[in-house]
Design an enzyme around this catalytic site. Structure first.
Site, PDB file in Angstrom:
ATOM      1  N   ASP A 101      -0.386   2.954   5.525  1.00  0.00           N
ATOM      2  CA  ASP A 101       0.467   3.894   4.788  1.00  0.00           C
ATOM      3  C   ASP A 101       1.158   3.145   3.651  1.00  0.00           C
ATOM      4  O   ASP A 101       1.180   1.913   3.622  1.00  0.00           O
ATOM      5  CB  ASP A 101       1.497   4.535   5.713  1.00  0.00           C
ATOM      6  CG  ASP A 101       2.400   3.520   6.387  1.00  0.00           C
ATOM      7  OD1 ASP A 101       1.892   2.461   6.828  1.00  0.00           O
ATOM      8  OD2 ASP A 101       3.617   3.761   6.458  1.00  0.00           O
ATOM      9  N   GLU A 166       4.147   2.516   8.996  1.00  0.00           N
ATOM     10  CA  GLU A 166       4.990   1.327   8.847  1.00  0.00           C
ATOM     11  C   GLU A 166       6.142   1.568   7.888  1.00  0.00           C
ATOM     12  O   GLU A 166       7.275   1.187   8.149  1.00  0.00           O
ATOM     13  CB  GLU A 166       4.142   0.138   8.359  1.00  0.00           C
ATOM     14  CG  GLU A 166       4.835  -1.217   8.555  1.00  0.00           C
ATOM     15  CD  GLU A 166       5.730  -1.633   7.382  1.00  0.00           C
ATOM     16  OE1 GLU A 166       6.530  -2.549   7.558  1.00  0.00           O
ATOM     17  OE2 GLU A 166       5.627  -1.036   6.277  1.00  0.00           O
TER      18      GLU A 166
HETATM   19 ZN   LIG Z   1       3.989  -3.599   4.300  1.00  0.00          ZN
HETATM   20 ZN   LIG Z   2       6.131  -1.873   2.571  1.00  0.00          ZN
END
Ligand SMILES: [Zn+2]
Ligand SMILES: [Zn+2]
Ligand SMILES: [Zn+2]
Ligand SMILES: [Zn+2]
Lengths: 472, 472
Positions: A101, A166
């Site tokens: 992501d 993340e």
């Molecule tokens: Zn990263």
């Molecule tokens: Zn990042």
């Protein structure tokens, strides 16, 4: 095994292909912060899976449940990739972590080109995720491909642990690690996180990262926004209170004014400062590149230590106030200030939370405002620090020498890699941050990029590291 | 002339039609701040023209040139309506001013319903522009229609001066007034601005308005946004400097800390405070309605005076910082704080500008920040104050008594009506602010509305005012 030189030649010969694949992957708008783009994140995970299958791996798409949105709705979290390539009894197993992501990006934010179209210019590849973290994961996957194609096999067993949330806090990941502790994560010898930049043109190997306590301060002065003509002079404005609180956080030199914050910071050990003196870092060049007039600290060692081994506080912005161009004459009713403290060993997020709340609450009560005020710690990620003499660090240092003909810089990250601390705590294995991003990649900012030098050199680095790991 | 009672009956009988037309007009998204909606503003001007033609008026659509956008492009400004209904030699001529553009509005900002769909609920009509200023202009036009339909004629000559760029600063209007001084604006006896709220349920006639000096403070610390992990602790952050400067503007009680600001404020004249004691204004009810815990001043007179005859300062927001939901870990590179000072006689915008710049520049130099800082006064609109004993004020007061059976409150606006000062300065004629909005209409905020009571009663008020004006 095929000598490194031949692997490097193979990699050099496939640059075009590597860049094209990065272009394809950057084009997928896998912004995990925007629920409307969840399908793009899912697509990104699928594309990644397909490439791993192509390399001969086996892939499990692990379901990690749902995300509850601010409006109360729930949407599925993207699956997490748990993949294996090779499982020979006589080989060590290394598990790589990365994420697919990206941070939000809009051209209007100040990008010179469309963030989702990879553009090559002056040796750099510009695009959201080009460095963080698509480019780094791809370099690893291409390294695996090169080794497989040249050796018909990998020198070590490889596991791939790749997520899609993340950038918004790795929702659901910790539970997955706990659940898979005795299965997928059971027979691992080394863990490598491929999500960190170097500090200069010189490759860096990272053995520590700061934590992050992210706070919001919410102040409300009325039910709805008011017109500053009709109500200016009548109301204790929420913005005034918030600005006052935010202003009390640091002094002009960035020193954190919250009492007690510096007390838990590990004292400087003997010769520790010397570590920073040896690191390649051109203060003046950095300053010029960033367009910064003057840094907070003069000497290189001081500056680097304040970047990674001392805490810092940044004010990110205000939600609920007027943020557009032009001249809106509004008294915002409810404003939410956002700031975060990067902390270091031996600070504890729960202690920082209490210190910040106590301090701001006392500041607010001194002000005697009638408004409602609420402080929340939204993120409380711990710092991480390990011993840089562990064996896999030697393998990585040797790999750097093989590829770049120089000694690696041993560095600590200023940013936060919550996954490092989590993986280490749950699995108790040696963990290393071996990223290939450049220091000026502008991850999370406008015009994010990775240089071709880092992207291709980084591919070689991962390949060499795997070879060195096998010969430990 | 037909007696007021019959006019009022006619108006009561046409309520449905009046609300439907307001609904049609609110549906046109004439947000003048958004260049992409310029066609909607133009459409709004056309629709207004068509209705005036229907009333038997003549209309000139005056071209006022182009607007230069931030990106350097230019787009046409919407035309200004210059209309006449009647031009009998023996009748006085009154010129009404209003505007057809609206403030920005999005349902996500916290509206309960779509801002561009007029919704009737509990006696209120909700929608962007329902009060500011479409509803007020429509009340006037419907008043004209009722008089024409009942009398076959208007008791006075009427001119209509209606623009489409008020909410963004009335670009091009002053030059038009200057150009048309000796033609369209030449034979005017009275000027009425139909763009102000009452202070309570009781009708108010407005004889003054505060000015507005709108400032931006721009601070830049780096070329592009930086990641707070990688750079927190290295950089003198622009946000810290801006927050510090904004915090130096007022104390906890809203008092402006810029030296000299209060010196030019006209001293309280004998018995002036009494004017405010007589005004209908329920402090506790207002507080409760606004959801405000405590006002800055205790007594009604004090509160009202600080609302309209003393200056105030409001901080509106910050452009360039993180303003979304969630947790972006950015160090913004360039941030622009927005605040404004509502000023009163005898303050001068040019003096206020110098005072603010001198003060902030000295504050900034005390801080010794290496960053770039720039202060700009974007708007410098003068306050306006006139003599409430002028003849047309008597006509308006009598009209209020005819319609509502009570004495009007004579009030000063807390907001700014730059057009009042401009028209008075150029034309030298008696000017009055006769609006029909309610005090809680939330113009410029979420859930803007006008009550049916004000909308229909206001229609009667304009009709009665025109009749009274004829008999002065
Ligand atoms: Zn990263
Ligand atoms: Zn990042
Ligand atoms: Zn208006
Ligand atoms: Zn307005």
């Amino acid at each position: 095994p095929v000598p490194n030189d031949q692997i490097f030649q193979y990699i050099d010969g496939h640059q075009k292909e590597y860049i094209q694949r990065l272009k394809d992957w950057v084009a997928i708008q896998s912004d995990s912060s925007d629920p409307r783009k969840r399908q793009d994140v899912n697509k990104m995970m699928e594309v990644t899976k397909d490439f791993i299958l192509q390399l001969g791996g086996t892939v499990e798409m692990a379901d990690i449940g749902e995300q509850r949105l601010a409006n109360g709705e729930t949407i599925p979290l993207p699956p997490v990739i748990l993949a294996e390539i090779g499982n020979a009894e006589n080989k060590p197993t290394v598990c790589f972590y990365g994420h697919m992501d990206v941070q939000p990006a809009k051209q209007e934010d100040g990008w010179s080109t469309d963030p989702y179209t990879l553009v090559e210019k002056d040796g750099n590849l510009y695009g959201r995720g080009a460095s963080d973290d698509k480019g780094q994961v791809l370099a690893l996957l291409h390294a695996l491909e090169s080794l497989i194609n040249m050796n018909q096999d990998l020198p070590v067993n490889v596991k791939l642990f790749i997520e899609g949330m993340e950038e918004t806090g790795s929702d659901g990941l910790e539970m997955l690690i706990e659940n898979k502790k005795d299965t997928f994560f059971s027979n691992i010898d080394y863990i490598v996180v491929t999500d960190t930049p170097w500090l200069s043109k010189k490759p860096g190997i990272t053995y520590g990262a700061r934590g992050n306590c992210y706070f919001s301060i919410e102040v409300q002065s009325s039910k709805v926004d008011l017109h500053s003509g009709g109500f200016g002079g009548m109301v204790y404005e929420a913005m005034g209170d918030l600005i006052y609180l935010l202003n009390s956080l640091t002094d002009a030199n960035g020193r954190i004014l919250v009492p007690g914050i510096y007390e838990a910071v590990a004292p400087l050990s003997e010769n520790e400062e010397d570590l920073y003196k040896d690191i390649e870092f051109d203060v003046d060049e950095q300053r010029a590149n960033l367009g910064v007039k003057k840094f907070l600290h003069e000497s290189k060692a001081d500056l680097l230590m304040h970047r990674c081994r001392y805490p810092s506080l940044s004010i990110h912005g205000i939600e609920g106030a007027f943020s557009g161009t032009g001249t809106k004459t509004v008294i915002p009713s409810k404003v939410i200030g956002k700031f975060s403290i990067r902390q270091v060993p031996n600070m504890e997020p729960s202690v920082v939370e209490k210190q910040v709340k106590d301090y701001l609450e006392s500041k607010f009560s001194e002000r005697k405002s009638p408004n409602e005020m609420k402080i929340t710690m939204i993120i409380g990620a711990k710092p991480w620090l390990t011993n840089m003499t562990e064996p896999q660090y030697h393998a990585a240092r040797r790999a750097v020498t093989r590829v770049f003909n120089i000694e690696a810089d041993m560095i600590r990250a200023g940013g936060t890699i919550p996954i490092a601390k989590t993986l280490e705590d749950y699995l108790g294995k040696s963990l290393m941050l071996l990223g290939i991003g450049g220091p000026d990649d502008a991850t999370h900012g406008q015009n994010e990029k990775i240089s071709k030098y880092n992207y291709i050199g980084g591919t070689k680095l991962y390949a060499a590291y795997l070879q060195e790991l096998a010969s430990l």
